[in-house]
Design an enzyme around this catalytic site. Structure first.
Site, PDB file in Angstrom:
ATOM      1  N   CYS A 195      18.045  75.939 -40.640  1.00 24.09           N
ATOM      2  CA  CYS A 195      19.151  75.431 -39.891  1.00 24.09           C
ATOM      3  C   CYS A 195      19.366  74.011 -40.110  1.00 24.09           C
ATOM      4  O   CYS A 195      20.356  73.506 -39.356  1.00 24.09           O
ATOM      5  CB  CYS A 195      18.681  75.591 -38.271  1.00 24.09           C
ATOM      6  SG  CYS A 195      18.551  77.190 -37.944  1.00 24.09           S
ATOM      7  N   HIS A 212      22.404  70.614 -33.386  1.00 19.40           N
ATOM      8  CA  HIS A 212      22.293  71.996 -33.906  1.00 19.40           C
ATOM      9  C   HIS A 212      22.231  72.833 -32.655  1.00 19.40           C
ATOM     10  O   HIS A 212      21.689  72.448 -31.541  1.00 19.40           O
ATOM     11  CB  HIS A 212      21.121  72.252 -34.627  1.00 19.40           C
ATOM     12  CG  HIS A 212      20.898  73.404 -34.887  1.00 19.40           C
ATOM     13  ND1 HIS A 212      21.627  74.359 -35.583  1.00 19.40           N
ATOM     14  CD2 HIS A 212      19.800  74.487 -34.832  1.00 19.40           C
ATOM     15  CE1 HIS A 212      21.200  75.609 -35.786  1.00 19.40           C
ATOM     16  NE2 HIS A 212      20.090  75.718 -35.313  1.00 19.40           N
ATOM     17  N   ASN A 250      23.875  80.917 -32.220  1.00 16.65           N
ATOM     18  CA  ASN A 250      23.302  80.071 -33.267  1.00 16.65           C
ATOM     19  C   ASN A 250      23.725  80.363 -34.666  1.00 16.65           C
ATOM     20  O   ASN A 250      23.279  81.638 -35.143  1.00 16.65           O
ATOM     21  CB  ASN A 250      21.888  80.062 -33.285  1.00 16.65           C
ATOM     22  CG  ASN A 250      21.133  79.022 -34.202  1.00 16.65           C
ATOM     23  OD1 ASN A 250      21.861  78.783 -35.143  1.00 16.65           O
ATOM     24  ND2 ASN A 250      19.884  78.706 -34.302  1.00 16.65           N
TER      25      ASN A 250
HETATM   26  O1  UT7 Z   1      17.774  77.328 -35.077  1.00 18.24           O
HETATM   27  C1  UT7 Z   1      16.464  77.423 -35.412  1.00 18.24           C
HETATM   28  C2  UT7 Z   1      15.407  76.977 -34.411  1.00 18.24           C
HETATM   29  N1  UT7 Z   1      15.122  77.671 -33.452  1.00 18.24           N
HETATM   30  C3  UT7 Z   1      15.045  77.496 -32.116  1.00 18.24           C
HETATM   31  O2  UT7 Z   1      15.279  76.144 -31.905  1.00 18.24           O
HETATM   32  C4  UT7 Z   1      14.676  78.376 -31.005  1.00 18.24           C
HETATM   33  C5  UT7 Z   1      13.640  77.938 -30.213  1.00 18.24           C
HETATM   34  N2  UT7 Z   1      13.248  78.939 -29.224  1.00 18.24           N
HETATM   35  C6  UT7 Z   1      14.098  79.387 -27.988  1.00 18.24           C
HETATM   36  O3  UT7 Z   1      15.102  78.875 -28.090  1.00 18.24           O
HETATM   37  C7  UT7 Z   1      13.222  80.249 -27.006  1.00 18.24           C
HETATM   38  O4  UT7 Z   1      11.892  80.389 -27.263  1.00 18.24           O
HETATM   39  C8  UT7 Z   1      14.000  81.676 -27.043  1.00 18.24           C
HETATM   40  C9  UT7 Z   1      15.369  81.749 -26.344  1.00 18.24           C
HETATM   41  C10 UT7 Z   1      13.766  82.313 -28.422  1.00 18.24           C
HETATM   42  C11 UT7 Z   1      13.066  82.490 -25.868  1.00 18.24           C
HETATM   43  O5  UT7 Z   1      12.982  81.898 -24.692  1.00 18.24           O
HETATM   44  P1  UT7 Z   1      11.656  81.362 -24.067  1.00 18.24           P
HETATM   45  O6  UT7 Z   1      12.114  80.783 -22.540  1.00 18.24           O
HETATM   46  O7  UT7 Z   1      10.899  80.690 -24.774  1.00 18.24           O
HETATM   47  O8  UT7 Z   1      11.167  82.722 -23.428  1.00 18.24           O
HETATM   48  P2  UT7 Z   1       9.717  83.454 -23.829  1.00 18.24           P
HETATM   49  O9  UT7 Z   1       9.717  83.836 -25.388  1.00 18.24           O
HETATM   50  O10 UT7 Z   1       8.440  82.554 -23.490  1.00 18.24           O
HETATM   51  O11 UT7 Z   1       9.706  84.664 -23.028  1.00 18.24           O
HETATM   52  C12 UT7 Z   1       9.707  84.871 -21.697  1.00 18.24           C
HETATM   53  C13 UT7 Z   1       9.583  86.165 -21.070  1.00 18.24           C
HETATM   54  C14 UT7 Z   1       8.684  87.084 -21.749  1.00 18.24           C
HETATM   55  O12 UT7 Z   1       8.549  87.892 -20.817  1.00 18.24           O
HETATM   56  P3  UT7 Z   1       6.898  87.838 -20.279  1.00 18.24           P
HETATM   57  O13 UT7 Z   1       5.878  87.746 -21.307  1.00 18.24           O
HETATM   58  O14 UT7 Z   1       6.989  86.489 -19.385  1.00 18.24           O
HETATM   59  O15 UT7 Z   1       6.882  88.964 -19.318  1.00 18.24           O
HETATM   60  C15 UT7 Z   1       9.627  87.970 -22.805  1.00 18.24           C
HETATM   61  O16 UT7 Z   1       9.149  89.008 -23.251  1.00 18.24           O
HETATM   62  O17 UT7 Z   1      10.982  86.824 -21.521  1.00 18.24           O
HETATM   63  C16 UT7 Z   1      10.835  88.000 -22.144  1.00 18.24           C
HETATM   64  N3  UT7 Z   1      11.950  88.171 -23.072  1.00 18.24           N
HETATM   65  C17 UT7 Z   1      13.288  88.594 -22.829  1.00 18.24           C
HETATM   66  N4  UT7 Z   1      13.639  89.123 -21.658  1.00 18.24           N
HETATM   67  C18 UT7 Z   1      14.840  89.538 -21.745  1.00 18.24           C
HETATM   68  C19 UT7 Z   1      12.139  87.716 -24.383  1.00 18.24           C
HETATM   69  N5  UT7 Z   1      13.243  87.851 -24.982  1.00 18.24           N
HETATM   70  C20 UT7 Z   1      13.964  88.400 -24.012  1.00 18.24           C
HETATM   71  C21 UT7 Z   1      15.390  88.786 -23.917  1.00 18.24           C
HETATM   72  N6  UT7 Z   1      15.725  89.511 -22.649  1.00 18.24           N
HETATM   73  N7  UT7 Z   1      16.039  88.883 -24.852  1.00 18.24           N
END
Ligand code: UT7
Length: 331
Positions: free
Chosen positions: A117, A257, A287
């Site tokens: 990225c 970004h 993204n």
């Molecule tokens: O461009 C390159 C660099 N990349 C980035 O900068 C991305 C960085 N990361 C992020 O933007 C975020 O971590 C994500 C958007 C990928 C995820 O968001 P988050 O708030 O960190 O969610 P999480 O992974 O902590 O997941 C929270 C909950 C989980 O459920 P439990 O364990 O709390 O029951 C996940 O299983 O949300 C669940 N979850 C979803 N639910 C609905 C994960 N993905 C989804 C989804 N829809 N698509």
């Protein structure tokens, strides 16, 4: 004669027509519009559909053609074409060489630059250095990615985030002190276990096994990457302001970004910037990896004024990240 600086003198952009909405994703994986919007800020993304039979070069060519048309330049005058990308058409032949030929940049040499990225941000540094040295006068830098080619549309943790798109900028010498002013660029290879794609490179060439195990798709440990991205993007943006004695009043625009709206908001907060100074199009494109920064410039071009202070910031796989301070060169 004053010092030569490297200014952006034209921009172009392209996104494919097909719109993949959050509602459509609800029918593909276990997710919902409310979760996607609140956790990422994304409402829809553009996809170059597989049946079109086009690669990243197609997106790059369209973005370059948009720039050439708007600026009305003769492409045979371009010295160098750099394609910043994480998804080249193929692994060996340079995608940039193909793009250069297709757009009529017949005198140019061309190569790809890969830094996930941060590819476009690092490409700005490369292009500017060539210009500042006086060696070349017209460099076309294109950030382009067909992320849909490496996304597993059964994995809800990645398929909701990425989209396809490309943007192009032209770098030329400037004698008024406009253009790239300063940079702070970083990398940390410990990050590769948290964000990347295992298959298809020299470490894990394609085998039946690698395909069966879905190793040719991107993986991301979202939470960990988020933590690194939030602190590092904000740190480098603050650092570039400090290095150049810029207060929040001096910054006209943050060009961040587009990985996650929450990361962008945290960076803007740290810089003391009001949201009206933050470029954002993540809601429409998601993204697009190397495409995010130049697509922002293409979207906001009409609002930019000569002399505006722009702070670019990016964070991506590797890990790679950094910030660039640039003075806009035209109205
Ligand atoms: O461009 C390159 C660099 N990349 C980035 O900068 C991305 C960085 N990361 C992020 O933007 C975020 O971590 C994500 C958007 C990928 C995820 O968001 P988050 O708030 O960190 O969610 P999480 O992974 O902590 O997941 C929270 C909950 C989980 O459920 P439990 O364990 O709390 O029951 C996940 O299983 O949300 C669940 N979850 C979803 N639910 C609905 C994960 N993905 C989804 C989804 N829809 N698509």
């Amino acid at each position: 004669m004053g010092k030569l600086t490297a200014a952006i003198t034209a921009v172009g952009g392209y996104v494919p027509k097909f719109v993949l909405t959050n509602k459509m994703l609800e029918g593909m994986v276990d997710t919902n519009d409310e979760w996607i919007v609140s956790r990422t800020g994304i409402k829809e993304r553009r996809i170059l559909k597989p049946e079109e039979g086009q690669g990243t070069s197609f997106l790059a060519i369209e973005a370059a053609k948009d720039l050439i048309r708007k600026k009305n330049i003769d492409p045979s005058g371009i010295d160098l074409v750099i394609i910043a990308t994480a998804t080249p058409d193929g692994l060996v032949a340079s995608t940039a060489a193909f793009v250069a030929s297709e757009i009529g940049a017949t005198r140019a040499f061309a190569y790809d630059l890969l830094a996930a990225c941060s590819s476009f941000l690092f490409g700005m540094s490369t292009a500017a250095s060539y210009i500042e040295s006086g060696r070349y006068k017209k460099i076309l830098l294109i950030g382009a990615d067909k992320m849909s080619s490496i996304i597993d549309y059964t994995d809800r943790t990645t398929c909701i985030i990425f989209g396809d798109g490309a943007g192009a900028v032209l770098f030329e010498p400037n004698k008024e002190g406009l253009g790239l002013q300063d940079e702070y660029l970083r990398a940390d290879g410990n990050g590769r276990k948290y964000l990347g794609m295992d298959g298809g490179g020299s470490l894990m060439p394609a085998t039946e096994e690698s395909v069966k195990n879905r190793k040719h798709y991107i993986y991301q440990e979202g939470k960990t990457v988020f933590k690194f991205a939030v602190s590092n993007m904000a740190d480098v943006a603050a650092k570039i302001m400090e290095q150049n004695n810029l207060s929040h009043n001096d910054v006209s625009w943050l060009v961040p970004h587009q990985a996650n709206k929450r990361i962008i908001d945290a960076t803007a907060n740290r810089m003391g910037l009001d949201s009206s100074k933050v470029m954002m199009n993540i809601d429409r494109y998601g993204n697009t990896t190397s495409g995010t920064l130049p697509l922002l410039l293409a979207d906001y071009e009409k609002q930019l004024k000569k002399g505006d202070n722009l702070v670019f910031a990016a964070f991506g796989g590797g890990f790679t990240w950094g910030s660039i301070y640039l003075k806009w060169s035209y109205n």
